[in-house]
Design an enzyme around this catalytic site. Structure first.
Site, mmCIF file in Angstrom:
data_model
loop_
_atom_site.group_PDB
_atom_site.id
_atom_site.type_symbol
_atom_site.label_atom_id
_atom_site.label_comp_id
_atom_site.label_asym_id
_atom_site.label_seq_id
_atom_site.Cartn_x
_atom_site.Cartn_y
_atom_site.Cartn_z
ATOM 1 N N ASP A 10 16.392 14.670 -2.927
ATOM 2 C CA ASP A 10 16.228 15.812 -2.049
ATOM 3 C C ASP A 10 15.810 15.264 -0.680
ATOM 4 O O ASP A 10 15.380 14.115 -0.562
ATOM 5 C CB ASP A 10 15.160 16.743 -2.629
ATOM 6 C CG ASP A 10 14.848 17.894 -1.710
ATOM 7 O OD1 ASP A 10 15.765 18.679 -1.415
ATOM 8 O OD2 ASP A 10 13.686 18.002 -1.277
ATOM 9 N N ASP A 12 14.157 17.397 2.509
ATOM 10 C CA ASP A 12 12.917 17.946 3.057
ATOM 11 C C ASP A 12 11.815 17.969 2.000
ATOM 12 O O ASP A 12 11.992 18.542 0.927
ATOM 13 C CB ASP A 12 13.151 19.369 3.563
ATOM 14 C CG ASP A 12 14.208 19.424 4.645
ATOM 15 O OD1 ASP A 12 13.839 19.521 5.827
ATOM 16 O OD2 ASP A 12 15.405 19.372 4.311
ATOM 17 N N ASP A 173 11.043 17.372 -4.917
ATOM 18 C CA ASP A 173 9.650 17.760 -4.681
ATOM 19 C C ASP A 173 9.358 19.210 -5.028
ATOM 20 O O ASP A 173 8.209 19.639 -4.944
ATOM 21 C CB ASP A 173 9.293 17.534 -3.205
ATOM 22 C CG ASP A 173 10.010 18.512 -2.286
ATOM 23 O OD1 ASP A 173 9.324 19.331 -1.647
ATOM 24 O OD2 ASP A 173 11.246 18.480 -2.220
#
Length: 227
Positions: A10, A12, A173
């Site tokens: 991922d 961001d 995240d």
């Protein structure tokens, strides 16, 4: 076909802390619409489901917006795209150890980015931070029918790399990463420091939670040995 071949990341909240660039673009958008500004922590909680959902949350103040004026949303989208083109990359930074770890992992695996951020912002950001050369694939929200938490992005990556999903590992995240990985039937590691709507990532039950990106190479070596 279970040998790990490709690691997907991922963007961001996993590789980069981009909220400091998204915040001013969002607040400039809200100001043009006559709405009150928001704070950094609020934006961090709203991130993870793509640009349109971020705007819906900002316009309504709701985490799960029930109804949004479509004309207002389209206007906000235009403003935000204009402003974010100006702020994207100004204050975004790599999390500690990201570049070094990517360099190390790229010696053994193909690396990719799967992000709910639109491509028009993702590629310039990777290039400005000097990490674009590490990735063989970039799959963005506008490359698939449904972004994460749907599995489309990860299945597209597997198709592009001509691999079975079990040969991929996702590192993310947020719960969107966990749900997408589960739906695509591939393993997923999570970083505890990212953007997960203010909730502990452990609640989403990834295969492993790491507190520091620099722990990743050893975690992957252990995972490969156990497989």
């Amino acid at each position: 076909m279970t040998a790990l071949r490709c690691i997907a990341f991922d963007l961001d909240g996993t590789l980069v802390d981009s909220a400091p660039d998204i915040l001013p673009a969002l607040n400039q958008t809200l100001a043009q619409l006559g709405l009150a500004p928001v704070g950094l922590e609020q934006v961090q909680h709203w991130l993870g489901n793509g640009m349109l959902m971020l705007l819906k949350r900002a316009l309504t103040g709701e985490m799960q917006p029930c109804s949004v004026d479509l004309q207002l949303l389209e206007q906000a989208k235009g403003y935000f795209i204009e402003h974010y083109h100006q702020t994207n990359g100004q204050h975004t930074v790599l999390f500690p150890g990201v570049k070094e770890v990517l360099s190390e992992l790229s010696q053994s695996y193909r690396l990719a980015v799967t992000t709910n951020k639109p491509r028009q912002f993702s590629l310039p950001l990777l290039e400005s931070l000097g990490i674009a050369p590490y990735f063989s694939q970039l799959v963005c929200a506008d490359d698939v029918a449904k972004a994460k938490p749907a599995p489309d992005m990860l299945l597209k990556l597997a198709e592009l790399e001509q691999l079975a999903p079990t040969q991929l590992l996702l590192v993310g995240d947020s719960e969107n990463d966990i749900f997408a990985a589960r739906a695509a039937a591939l393993p997923v590691f999570a970083l505890s420091y990212g953007y997960n709507h203010g909730q502990s990532i452990e609640l989403s039950q990834p295969d492993l939670v790491l507190d520091d990106f620099r722990q990743l190479p050893q975690a992957i070596r252990q995972y490969v040995q156990e497989c």
